[in-house]
Design an enzyme around this catalytic site. Structure first.
Site, short mmCIF file in Angstrom:
data_model
loop_
_atom_site.label_atom_id
_atom_site.label_comp_id
_atom_site.label_asym_id
_atom_site.label_seq_id
_atom_site.Cartn_x
_atom_site.Cartn_y
_atom_site.Cartn_z
N LYS A 137 0.85 -1.10 0.00
CA LYS A 137 -0.02 0.15 -0.01
C LYS A 137 1.09 1.24 -0.16
O LYS A 137 0.32 2.24 -0.52
CB LYS A 137 -0.79 0.09 1.04
CG LYS A 137 -2.22 -0.89 1.09
CD LYS A 137 -3.51 -0.56 2.02
CE LYS A 137 -4.41 -1.61 2.00
NZ LYS A 137 -5.17 -2.36 1.06
N GLU A 221 -4.44 5.98 7.38
CA GLU A 221 -5.06 7.11 6.54
C GLU A 221 -5.87 7.57 7.35
O GLU A 221 -6.77 7.30 8.11
CB GLU A 221 -5.66 6.30 5.58
CG GLU A 221 -5.12 6.23 4.22
CD GLU A 221 -5.74 5.26 3.00
OE1 GLU A 221 -6.98 5.30 3.07
OE2 GLU A 221 -5.08 4.99 2.17
N HIS A 256 -16.60 -3.31 4.81
CA HIS A 256 -15.50 -2.98 3.87
C HIS A 256 -15.25 -3.99 2.80
O HIS A 256 -14.30 -3.89 2.11
CB HIS A 256 -14.15 -2.62 4.47
CG HIS A 256 -14.28 -1.76 5.65
ND1 HIS A 256 -14.85 -0.45 5.64
CD2 HIS A 256 -13.82 -1.92 6.97
CE1 HIS A 256 -14.55 0.18 6.78
NE2 HIS A 256 -14.29 -0.55 7.62
N ARG A 313 -5.04 -7.34 -10.77
CA ARG A 313 -5.73 -8.64 -11.16
C ARG A 313 -7.05 -8.39 -11.69
O ARG A 313 -7.51 -7.53 -11.41
CB ARG A 313 -5.59 -9.47 -9.81
CG ARG A 313 -6.63 -8.68 -8.71
CD ARG A 313 -6.95 -9.83 -7.35
NE ARG A 313 -7.34 -8.93 -6.57
CZ ARG A 313 -8.62 -8.47 -6.40
NH1 ARG A 313 -9.34 -8.89 -7.03
NH2 ARG A 313 -8.95 -8.11 -5.29
P1 ADP Z 1 -9.04 -3.76 0.90
O1 ADP Z 1 -7.65 -3.78 0.11
O2 ADP Z 1 -8.91 -4.53 2.08
O3 ADP Z 1 -9.90 -4.07 -0.02
P2 ADP Z 1 -9.15 -0.76 0.61
O4 ADP Z 1 -8.23 -0.08 0.64
O5 ADP Z 1 -9.52 -1.20 -0.85
O6 ADP Z 1 -9.09 -2.11 1.28
O7 ADP Z 1 -10.64 -0.45 1.29
C1 ADP Z 1 -11.79 -1.00 1.10
C2 ADP Z 1 -12.90 -0.23 1.65
O8 ADP Z 1 -12.79 0.27 3.09
C3 ADP Z 1 -13.19 1.01 0.80
O9 ADP Z 1 -13.97 0.84 -0.35
C4 ADP Z 1 -13.89 1.98 1.89
O10 ADP Z 1 -15.34 1.48 2.01
C5 ADP Z 1 -13.14 1.46 2.98
N1 ADP Z 1 -11.90 2.73 3.18
C6 ADP Z 1 -10.55 2.53 2.79
N2 ADP Z 1 -9.93 3.38 3.20
C7 ADP Z 1 -10.74 4.54 3.51
C8 ADP Z 1 -10.72 5.74 4.10
N3 ADP Z 1 -9.44 6.31 3.86
N4 ADP Z 1 -11.70 6.40 4.36
C9 ADP Z 1 -13.00 5.88 4.37
N5 ADP Z 1 -13.30 4.55 3.99
C10 ADP Z 1 -11.97 3.93 3.77
#
Ligand code: ADP
Length: 474
Positions: A137, A221, A256, A313
């Site tokens: 990340k 974040e 999530h 992917r």
């Molecule tokens: P993963 O890799 O586990 O799928 P992501 O970074 O894609 O994680 O995030 C998945 C979900 O988590 C996002 O679609 C959102 O709903 C929530 N999320 C992630 N980062 C944030 C953030 N900075 N603020 C608010 N929601 C977040």
């Protein structure tokens, strides 16, 4: 076979790329995604090869391939599909030309992509270096910064101590979100709203990440309030050409994790859309992205958007993009891996035009009345919804199928394609009502509640939607 002719190299290639046809593909995966890839192979005149664990001896993906081989004898069910030397052994013994990783399992492991290449087999995906960079990340965010893409404020590197976590929260303010630096799939994630939660939340998230991903390093974040999750589908070739296939909205999430996905994103400002598409292509070009990939963004209520990650992917929700663009993403992946360029596979950005609206829901063998506890057993009765504009991508959706506790609970992806959001909702809802599944519980009642919800059908949903509507569970 005559139709393989369409994959022959044309003389219009812009940059010279070695072209070598793929004659056989092994899918290092199981279930619906394995079958999805086999179907693409068969249509291209390519031999399909399945692997299966001992527990999957009776699974449908085995039957849908031209050949199938046991992997990971004596290993636990999930480990069988994660054993790189075993997968490579089967591929080499059976002389396969290429390996498709699907999603989950080894799909985001750069050591797997590298091992495939080292064995003289083609990996249907980005280069190992790009897979590594995007899976980290912190490195992925750096790539976004370097290509000028807006990101959520976050830690510059992985955080391993509670003190560092505290410092970040004091400096940037709450709420924040802790994420596993090397994780995914919503695991190892924690939202923190109060200072006195920081220590415990950090420790729990970090130990969860260590257990799930073998590394407890976290990444922090700023938490974006009420965001929408919007992601851009990309295809890049070995010559450096990149096209986007528009965006998907995956805001409807539980813990999530995505539940319902659609394309295009409803009620999205056209300027914001165009800007996101442009940034996604820029990022892909910057890192030399090859094959299919997705750039994920969060969009706030003011139309500000922030890069969150790249999925290097094919994704579960790739289907809705296929429906609105008419482009087969898996076939495109294979052709790109053969060395064909974007123009050679017939794609031209100005001619990729979205048509109508598509929604996918993931029908799972989970009981919404029991907090989505997975249900297992034999499916006694199965009838699916069908008809115009309905697509089903599944593997064990039939009477007599045994739903085992060993793997994820996806039963079938149901996709509706119609004129607009409302008509797609109506079509999907109608199709789900035609389903009859007896023997195992499914989340269909919950999905129907979502599809009947007026906020949902008018496109005004963000990632808080499910949490704020507990009545959807009944
Ligand atoms: P993963 O890799 O586990 O799928 P992501 O970074 O894609 O994680 O995030 C998945 C979900 O988590 C996002 O679609 C959102 O709903 C929530 N999320 C992630 N980062 C944030 C953030 N900075 N603020 C608010 N929601 C977040």
């Amino acid at each position: 076979i005559a139709w393989t002719v369409v994959r022959n190299r044309s003389s219009t290639a812009q940059k010279t790329v070695d072209y070598k046809p793929i004659r056989s593909v092994l899918v290092a995966n199981r279930g619906e995604i394995a079958i999805r890839v086999f179907r693409a192979c068969t249509e291209l005149g390519i031999k399909s090869v399945a692997i299966y664990s001992e527990q999957d001896k009776m699974q449908m993906h085995r039957q849908k391939a031209d050949e199938s081989y046991l992997v990971g004898k004596g290993l636990p069910p999930v480990q069988a599909y994660l054993n790189i030397p075993e997968v490579i052994r089967v591929a080499r013994e059976n002389d396969v030309d290429a390996i498709h990783p699907g999603y989950g399992f080894l799909s985001e492991r750069s050591d797997f992509a590298q091992a495939v290449i080292d064995a003289g087999i083609r990996f249907i995906g980005p280069s190992p270096e790009v897979v590594r960079q995007m899976g980290d990340k912190v490195a992925a965010r750096q790539a976004a910064i370097d290509s000028g893409v807006p990101i959520v404020p976050g830690t510059a590197g992985p955080v391993t101590t509670t003190e560092e976590a505290m410092d970040f929260c004091l400096q940037y303010g709450l709420p924040v979100i802790f994420k596993a630096a090397y994780g995914g799939g919503g695991r190892g994630m924690r939202v923190v709203k109060n200072m006195d939660e920081v220590k415990e939340a950090f420790e729990r998230a970090s130990s969860e990440a260590a257990a799930a991903f073998g590394n407890g390093a976290m990444f922090i974040e700023k938490f974006i309030e009420r965001p929408r999750h919007i992601e851009v589908q990309l295809l890049g070739d070995k010559a450096g050409n990149v096209v986007h296939l528009y965006e998907r909205d995956c805001s409807v999430q539980r813990r999530h994790q995505k539940v319902v996905e659609m394309a295009p994103a409803p009620l999205l400002d056209q300027k914001v859309r165009e800007s996101m598409l442009e940034y996604a292509v820029k990022l892909a070009k910057h890192v030399g992205y090859e094959n299919a990939g997705t750039v994920e963004f969060l969009v706030d209520g003011q139309g500000n958007f922030y890069f969150i990650e790249v999925n290097a992917r094919l994704q579960v929700e790739h289907t809705v993009t296929e429906e609105i663009t008419g482009i087969d993403l898996v076939q495109s992946q294979i052709k790109i891996a053969e060395g064909l360029t974007i123009p050679e596979i017939g794609l031209d950005q100005s001619k990729i035009v979205p048509q109508g609206f598509a929604i996918q829901c993931r029908v799972t063998t989970e009981d919404p009345a029991k907090n989505f506890q997975p249900d297992t057993g034999r499916i006694e009765v199965f009838r699916s919804g069908e008809g115009m504009g309905i697509r089903l991508d599944g593997a064990s959706a039939f009477a007599g199928a045994i739903i085992s506790p060993y793997y994820d609970s996806l039963l079938v992806k149901v996709i509706a394609h119609a004129h607009d959001l409302q008509s797609s909702c109506a079509k999907l809802s109608r199709a789900l009502r035609e389903f009859r599944v007896r023997g195992v519980k499914t989340n269909i009642p919950f999905l129907l509640n979502v599809l009947d919800n007026q906020k949902f059908t008018t496109g005004v949903v963000d990632t808080y939607f499910i949490d704020e509507h507990p009545q959807l569970f009944t």
